[in-house]
Design a protein around this motif. Sequence first.
Motif, PDB file in Angstrom:
ATOM      1  N   VAL A  34       0.842  -1.202   0.000  1.00  0.00           N
ATOM      2  CA  VAL A  34       0.000   0.000   0.000  1.00  0.00           C
ATOM      3  C   VAL A  34       0.874   1.248   0.000  1.00  0.00           C
ATOM      4  CG1 VAL A  34      -1.657   1.338   1.347  1.00  0.00           C
ATOM      5  CG2 VAL A  34      -1.969  -1.119   1.097  1.00  0.00           C
ATOM      6  N   THR A  35       1.934   1.247   0.811  1.00  0.00           N
ATOM      7  CA  THR A  35       2.830   2.404   0.874  1.00  0.00           C
ATOM      8  C   THR A  35       3.528   2.636  -0.462  1.00  0.00           C
ATOM      9  OG1 THR A  35       3.201   1.940   3.226  1.00  0.00           O
ATOM     10  CG2 THR A  35       4.760   3.406   2.129  1.00  0.00           C
ATOM     11  N   LEU A 302     -10.653  13.654   5.514  1.00  0.00           N
ATOM     12  CA  LEU A 302      -9.781  12.860   6.377  1.00  0.00           C
ATOM     13  C   LEU A 302     -10.305  12.830   7.812  1.00  0.00           C
ATOM     14  CD1 LEU A 302      -6.242  13.945   5.104  1.00  0.00           C
ATOM     15  CD2 LEU A 302      -7.375  11.743   4.757  1.00  0.00           C
ATOM     16  N   LEU A 303     -10.840  13.949   8.288  1.00  0.00           N
ATOM     17  CA  LEU A 303     -11.417  13.976   9.639  1.00  0.00           C
ATOM     18  C   LEU A 303     -12.630  13.052   9.730  1.00  0.00           C
ATOM     19  CD1 LEU A 303     -11.170  17.778  10.542  1.00  0.00           C
ATOM     20  CD2 LEU A 303      -9.786  15.890  11.425  1.00  0.00           C
ATOM     21  N   ILE A 304     -13.467  13.050   8.696  1.00  0.00           N
ATOM     22  CA  ILE A 304     -14.624  12.153   8.672  1.00  0.00           C
ATOM     23  C   ILE A 304     -14.169  10.700   8.695  1.00  0.00           C
ATOM     24  CG2 ILE A 304     -16.588  11.366   7.278  1.00  0.00           C
ATOM     25  CD1 ILE A 304     -16.867  14.252   6.265  1.00  0.00           C
ATOM     26  N   ALA A 305     -13.143  10.402   7.899  1.00  0.00           N
ATOM     27  CA  ALA A 305     -12.639   9.032   7.849  1.00  0.00           C
ATOM     28  C   ALA A 305     -12.064   8.604   9.190  1.00  0.00           C
ATOM     29  CB  ALA A 305     -11.581   8.909   6.751  1.00  0.00           C
ATOM     30  N   LEU A 306     -11.313   9.496   9.837  1.00  0.00           N
ATOM     31  CA  LEU A 306     -10.733   9.161  11.135  1.00  0.00           C
ATOM     32  C   LEU A 306     -11.822   8.935  12.177  1.00  0.00           C
ATOM     33  CD1 LEU A 306      -7.979   8.769  12.444  1.00  0.00           C
ATOM     34  CD2 LEU A 306      -8.016  11.191  13.103  1.00  0.00           C
ATOM     35  N   GLY A 307     -12.864   9.772  12.140  1.00  0.00           N
ATOM     36  CA  GLY A 307     -13.991   9.578  13.050  1.00  0.00           C
ATOM     37  C   GLY A 307     -14.698   8.258  12.799  1.00  0.00           C
ATOM     38  N   ARG A 407      -9.748  -2.814   7.996  1.00  0.00           N
ATOM     39  CA  ARG A 407     -10.425  -2.660   6.711  1.00  0.00           C
ATOM     40  C   ARG A 407      -9.373  -2.692   5.612  1.00  0.00           C
ATOM     41  NH1 ARG A 407     -13.070  -2.838  11.235  1.00  0.00           N
ATOM     42  NH2 ARG A 407     -15.310  -2.732  10.883  1.00  0.00           N
ATOM     43  N   GLY A 408      -9.821  -3.037   4.384  1.00  0.00           N
ATOM     44  CA  GLY A 408      -8.826  -3.167   3.330  1.00  0.00           C
ATOM     45  C   GLY A 408      -9.400  -3.083   1.942  1.00  0.00           C
ATOM     46  N   ALA A 432     -14.004   6.198   2.135  1.00  0.00           N
ATOM     47  CA  ALA A 432     -13.819   4.742   2.242  1.00  0.00           C
ATOM     48  C   ALA A 432     -12.347   4.376   2.094  1.00  0.00           C
ATOM     49  CB  ALA A 432     -14.658   4.035   1.188  1.00  0.00           C
ATOM     50  N   PHE A 433     -11.689   4.985   1.114  1.00  0.00           N
ATOM     51  CA  PHE A 433     -10.260   4.717   0.915  1.00  0.00           C
ATOM     52  C   PHE A 433      -9.464   5.139   2.144  1.00  0.00           C
ATOM     53  CE2 PHE A 433      -6.623   3.965  -1.835  1.00  0.00           C
ATOM     54  CZ  PHE A 433      -5.625   4.679  -1.192  1.00  0.00           C
ATOM     55  N   ALA A 434      -9.767   6.312   2.691  1.00  0.00           N
ATOM     56  CA  ALA A 434      -9.018   6.821   3.840  1.00  0.00           C
ATOM     57  C   ALA A 434      -9.233   5.934   5.069  1.00  0.00           C
ATOM     58  CB  ALA A 434      -9.438   8.257   4.143  1.00  0.00           C
ATOM     59  N   VAL A 435     -10.458   5.464   5.276  1.00  0.00           N
ATOM     60  CA  VAL A 435     -10.712   4.562   6.406  1.00  0.00           C
ATOM     61  C   VAL A 435      -9.870   3.291   6.261  1.00  0.00           C
ATOM     62  CG1 VAL A 435     -12.428   3.082   7.518  1.00  0.00           C
ATOM     63  CG2 VAL A 435     -13.028   5.423   6.892  1.00  0.00           C
ATOM     64  N   ALA A 436      -9.864   2.715   5.051  1.00  0.00           N
ATOM     65  CA  ALA A 436      -9.066   1.510   4.822  1.00  0.00           C
ATOM     66  C   ALA A 436      -7.581   1.797   5.019  1.00  0.00           C
ATOM     67  CB  ALA A 436      -9.323   0.972   3.419  1.00  0.00           C
ATOM     68  N   GLY A 437      -7.113   2.932   4.509  1.00  0.00           N
ATOM     69  CA  GLY A 437      -5.701   3.276   4.653  1.00  0.00           C
ATOM     70  C   GLY A 437      -5.302   3.504   6.101  1.00  0.00           C
ATOM     71  N   PHE A 438      -6.122   4.298   6.832  1.00  0.00           N
ATOM     72  CA  PHE A 438      -5.839   4.522   8.246  1.00  0.00           C
ATOM     73  C   PHE A 438      -5.840   3.204   9.020  1.00  0.00           C
ATOM     74  CE2 PHE A 438      -7.544   9.102   8.042  1.00  0.00           C
ATOM     75  CZ  PHE A 438      -6.258   9.615   7.937  1.00  0.00           C
TER      76      PHE A 438
END
Length: 565
Positions: A34-35, A302-307, A407-408, A432-438
């Motif tokens: 992923v990185t 990004l804040l929404i995804a982190l939440g 998540r992935g 969705a992508f940010a949640v999976a990445g975080f």
Amino acid sequence: MTELLVAGIVALLVIAGAAVLGPRIGVAAPLVLVTVGIVASLVPWIPTVEVDPEWILAGVLPPLLYSSAVSMPTMNFRREFGAISGLSVVLVVASSLVLGLFFAWAVPDLGLAWGIALGAIVSPTDAVATSIVKQTSVSRRVVAILDGESLLNDATALVLLRTAIVAAGATFSFWGAVGDFAFAVAVAVAIGLVVGWLNLVVRARVANPTVNTALSFAVPFVASIPAESLHASGLVAAVVAGLVTGIRAPRVLPPNHRLSDAQNWGTVEFVLEGAVFLVMGLELASIIGDVQQDHAGVGPALLIALGALVLTVLVRAAYVVPLLFGLTRSAERQARMQDRLQDYRNADRETASAALQEHRLGNRTPSERDLERFGGRVRQMLADIQYFRAAPLGWREGTTVVWAGMRGAVTVAAAQTLPQDTPERSLLVFVAFAVAGFSLLLQGGTIGPLLRRISPPAADRAQADVEERGRLLVVMRAAAESTQADDPTPSTQRTREELEAADPAELRAWLGQEKVRRLRVLDRQRAALLDARDDGTFDAEVLESVLRNLDAEQIALELRGGPAA
């Protein structure tokens, strides 16, 4: 065409490199991929990567889940089915609803139905968690639970996503949604059972291992495509077909066929998983571009995804704690039955017949088959009690189950299936992508050190495995002795001098007889181990290791040539 070929070769080299580099730097290979993908997506001269999500949902997930199901210890799957089904269905639905309310509040004018759709996309966990957990000494019960959850929760999430999208454009019916879900699962299970059975019927008649394995590559699609055409879950159908194959293959397919399957499917699984995570990273540039074009930057997203990620962990913890408490109480209730079951197991035929007749409708006299099945059920229940007592679920296991819920790839792929007229579509895909990445970076990057700190010493498991192997050797020795007792032509031992003095014809005849005799012993030993597997008498992983050793010995014996029957 040349560019695509070069890209494919580079991707294979990167996937292989990540598998080698990851363990050396203490980072799971999927996180490395992923990185690498994220870094590559930010390089100006690398073109934007966009993959049709249907390639992942319909072309990649069915074989991956099928392969995982084939190797899943089915006895452990049965034992943990209560926990697995709860995590795969109840928790996914609960997470989707809670996240739906959050997304409807956080994204103006989104609406609850689309919020639940995004919640369903974010809810399923990824199988990458299990590959990381297996590298520690955590309880094998936890591994079985996480394995089973990753097999089934994708299907629940995708069915729920489909339902939420329909609800967003039409009148929603709760009971209609429940009926659709039940239909999708029931039809998929039926198709998976039929395909799994036919798969082995056909492949048992194919002598060439290479052709046999080639046929196996079609099985997950033969199960998933008809299921999807009937609006059922293709992923559930592929999983069920894999479970049937995993149970029956050791009794139906010869060792060289199963070895070919394991090696080739291992390669396919390795490449597909690596490609999915690499593509996740590569798609970042195009997703960020869409968000910047349609919205004022990526910061709020990004804040929404982190939440959302924090909510998924909290909801998972709120579900797992009472789940483990309930499983512990259930194990205690079963343990109180142990003495009575032991009495049934040790009872003579008349006593067992009377006990079974007492509980049968109409007090019908049980047949020999009924008594045999009753005895098998008693042995299985006693083995279950021993299994649960040997591996209780405490705070360590609960922590593992909660934090391993990463998540992935499924989350990213499912997000891209949202209709083009979805409100704030580019924002939802990015979230969705940010949640999976975080999730992969935060949870995946810390779960290994966390589990190594809280897990019991690996020496405890090693000692238990040694004791288990000793018990298995007793079973194998008994099977070998029974085979020799039934053999009308007992083995004749030859000294080295006698073998050297024998003429070639006599030597070939003796070697042929010994080969046939040894193959009979191996067949009897394998049957005894598979019976023990079905009863759940031994640890699934240790038993599987011993079965692989038997297979290797038989393959080596058959390669020596000479008579085989």
